[in-house]
Design an enzyme around this catalytic site. Sequence first.
Site, PDB file in Angstrom:
ATOM      1  N   LYS A 117       0.870  -1.186   0.000  1.00 29.60           N
ATOM      2  CA  LYS A 117       0.000   0.000   0.000  1.00 29.60           C
ATOM      3  C   LYS A 117       0.897   1.224   0.000  1.00 29.60           C
ATOM      4  CE  LYS A 117      -4.416   1.119   0.171  1.00 29.60           C
ATOM      5  NZ  LYS A 117      -5.553   0.371  -0.363  1.00 29.60           N
TER       6      LYS A 117
HETATM    7  P1  NAD Z   1     -12.929   8.074  -3.389  1.00 26.11           P
HETATM    8  O1  NAD Z   1     -11.912   9.100  -3.088  1.00 26.11           O
HETATM    9  O2  NAD Z   1     -13.347   7.861  -4.798  1.00 26.11           O
HETATM   10  O3  NAD Z   1     -14.264   8.354  -2.541  1.00 26.11           O
HETATM   11  C1  NAD Z   1     -14.238   8.550  -1.178  1.00 26.11           C
HETATM   12  C2  NAD Z   1     -15.620   9.003  -0.731  1.00 26.11           C
HETATM   13  O4  NAD Z   1     -15.622   9.123   0.689  1.00 26.11           O
HETATM   14  C3  NAD Z   1     -16.025  10.363  -1.270  1.00 26.11           C
HETATM   15  O5  NAD Z   1     -17.398  10.366  -1.602  1.00 26.11           O
HETATM   16  C4  NAD Z   1     -15.763  11.289  -0.092  1.00 26.11           C
HETATM   17  O6  NAD Z   1     -16.553  12.471  -0.127  1.00 26.11           O
HETATM   18  C5  NAD Z   1     -16.175  10.371   1.028  1.00 26.11           C
HETATM   19  N1  NAD Z   1     -15.690  10.827   2.334  1.00 26.11           N
HETATM   20  C6  NAD Z   1     -14.477  11.308   2.662  1.00 26.11           C
HETATM   21  N2  NAD Z   1     -14.463  11.696   3.942  1.00 26.11           N
HETATM   22  C7  NAD Z   1     -15.695  11.438   4.441  1.00 26.11           C
HETATM   23  C8  NAD Z   1     -16.308  11.617   5.692  1.00 26.11           C
HETATM   24  N3  NAD Z   1     -15.636  12.146   6.709  1.00 26.11           N
HETATM   25  N4  NAD Z   1     -17.588  11.246   5.835  1.00 26.11           N
HETATM   26  C9  NAD Z   1     -18.301  10.716   4.812  1.00 26.11           C
HETATM   27  N5  NAD Z   1     -17.762  10.525   3.607  1.00 26.11           N
HETATM   28  C10 NAD Z   1     -16.491  10.882   3.420  1.00 26.11           C
HETATM   29  O7  NAD Z   1     -12.372   6.723  -2.745  1.00 26.11           O
HETATM   30  P2  NAD Z   1     -12.770   5.228  -3.111  1.00 26.11           P
HETATM   31  O8  NAD Z   1     -11.783   4.733  -4.112  1.00 26.11           O
HETATM   32  O9  NAD Z   1     -14.216   5.155  -3.381  1.00 26.11           O
HETATM   33  O10 NAD Z   1     -12.422   4.487  -1.741  1.00 26.11           O
HETATM   34  C11 NAD Z   1     -13.350   4.430  -0.667  1.00 26.11           C
HETATM   35  C12 NAD Z   1     -12.922   3.333   0.290  1.00 26.11           C
HETATM   36  O11 NAD Z   1     -12.891   2.075  -0.417  1.00 26.11           O
HETATM   37  C13 NAD Z   1     -11.551   3.493   0.906  1.00 26.11           C
HETATM   38  O12 NAD Z   1     -11.561   2.973   2.218  1.00 26.11           O
HETATM   39  C14 NAD Z   1     -10.683   2.616   0.019  1.00 26.11           C
HETATM   40  O13 NAD Z   1      -9.508   2.167   0.686  1.00 26.11           O
HETATM   41  C15 NAD Z   1     -11.628   1.478  -0.246  1.00 26.11           C
HETATM   42  N6  NAD Z   1     -11.294   0.695  -1.437  1.00 26.11           N
HETATM   43  C16 NAD Z   1     -11.205   1.286  -2.657  1.00 26.11           C
HETATM   44  C17 NAD Z   1     -10.920   0.508  -3.770  1.00 26.11           C
HETATM   45  C18 NAD Z   1     -10.897   1.077  -5.170  1.00 26.11           C
HETATM   46  O14 NAD Z   1     -10.817   0.298  -6.102  1.00 26.11           O
HETATM   47  N7  NAD Z   1     -11.003   2.376  -5.346  1.00 26.11           N
HETATM   48  C19 NAD Z   1     -10.670  -0.869  -3.627  1.00 26.11           C
HETATM   49  C20 NAD Z   1     -10.771  -1.439  -2.363  1.00 26.11           C
HETATM   50  C21 NAD Z   1     -11.094  -0.642  -1.273  1.00 26.11           C
END
Ligand code: NAD
Length: 409
Positions: free
Chosen positions: A102
């Site tokens: 990571k």
């Molecule tokens: P992203 O940046 O596209 O979206 C994040 C979202 O969370 C946004 O809508 C943002 O406004 C919201 N957010 C941020 N702070 C917040 C708060 N305090 N309260 C409520 N909402 C809040 O990120 P993502 O890629 O969608 O990732 C989201 C989660 O999924 C993370 O934990 C990431 O590690 C996990 N994840 C992502 C992937 C991927 O393929 N992108 C894969 C596995 C896990």
Amino acid sequence: MSSYESTVRYFDQAAGMMGLSANMRKLLLTPLRELKVQIAVERDNGEIATYIGYRVQHDNARGPMKGGLRYHPEVNADEVLALASLMTWKTAVVNIPYGGAKGGIAVNTKDLSQGELERLTRKFVDQIHDVIGPDTDIPAPDMATNAQVMAWIMNQYGKYHGFNPAVVTGKPVELHGSEGREEATGRGVVTVTCALLEKLKRKVNHTTVALQGFGNVGSFAATFLHERGAKVLGVTDASGGVWNPEGLDIPALLQFTKERGSIKGFSGGDALSNEELLASDVDVLIPAALGNVLDAHNAENVRAKFIVEAANNPTQPEADDVFHRRGITVVPDILANAGGVTVSYFEWVQNRQHFKWELARVRTELDRIMTESFDRVWEIAESRKVPLRVAAYLLGIGRVGRATVLGGL
Ligand code: NAD
């Protein structure tokens, strides 16, 4: 409890049941390499800004290390290590030939112009290009990084090592990315949610959902749930939240966020805070934003029957204990959100074979892997009489442990 302490606690729960020796536990938990680098960039106004970047390579017993890159002000060494170790167990749970890694940069991307974001990314690659590569460590998108950022990484890496798109996944489809990668994590979340409902003889179209986060993962999860007839009643993001007891119009919310950048001001429901969302009266709660949002303080307030961890590390162990005691089923992150890394693996395979798959093939293979992995974890949970998280760790640690022993030191 820090993020890493949480992941170690989850690891120890399963390792104890497996009878793993202290030496073996130490070997499996100790990261191979932890890198912390300076990233100095010139801002558009000529000033110099300095950031800290991290890459943690946790384990490579089962293959090259794989893991996302997060740009967020709260990124720190502890969190990156925790997330790297989760990747090790996650890739093992879905049985793809990778280890775990990571990375991230402590930065608020909202403060940066597109040019500054590009310079930051290229400078980070300058600092880590020697230790990443298609056969060693392959970054991917995570919070606040996207296909464009991955394209810059591929390009900058190529300046040192020549053309090799398999060094990074989650690239734009026009630039060696895979069809279906963007939607993959959200799609996988919905596949395991439906698999769980089916096991419990519940109907998706009679199910209500609340989602925290409407970024990449949350918005696709909402879309696929909506398509399958579930009612998404509440959604929050960093700007606020919205609640509609009749079910939100997800296509309209998507259109709105595309135009406005956040859900703030959406008129299709009432305002909703994060705490209200987490405690809302729905069947399924899906945290899809930050880590550590479910803790000892709010766990008793949760009214959902099922929690599907789309985010990484959203549940602190104290909250997990409460959910177990209260009979709330938790589908753990290392299973629930593994769709992203699975299609990243498909992208890497396509890059190495210089052969593109169609979307239908990506979806079929993804759905198969997610369903089979869910079924395997479910079986272990049933036969050992343990929660799904412990079952997933038993599966993941078992596979990594066997590879470690077979490979030798
Ligand atoms: P992203 O940046 O596209 O979206 C994040 C979202 O969370 C946004 O809508 C943002 O406004 C919201 N957010 C941020 N702070 C917040 C708060 N305090 N309260 C409520 N909402 C809040 O990120 P993502 O890629 O969608 O990732 C989201 C989660 O999924 C993370 O934990 C990431 O590690 C996990 N994840 C992502 C992937 C991927 O393929 N992108 C894969 C596995 C896990």
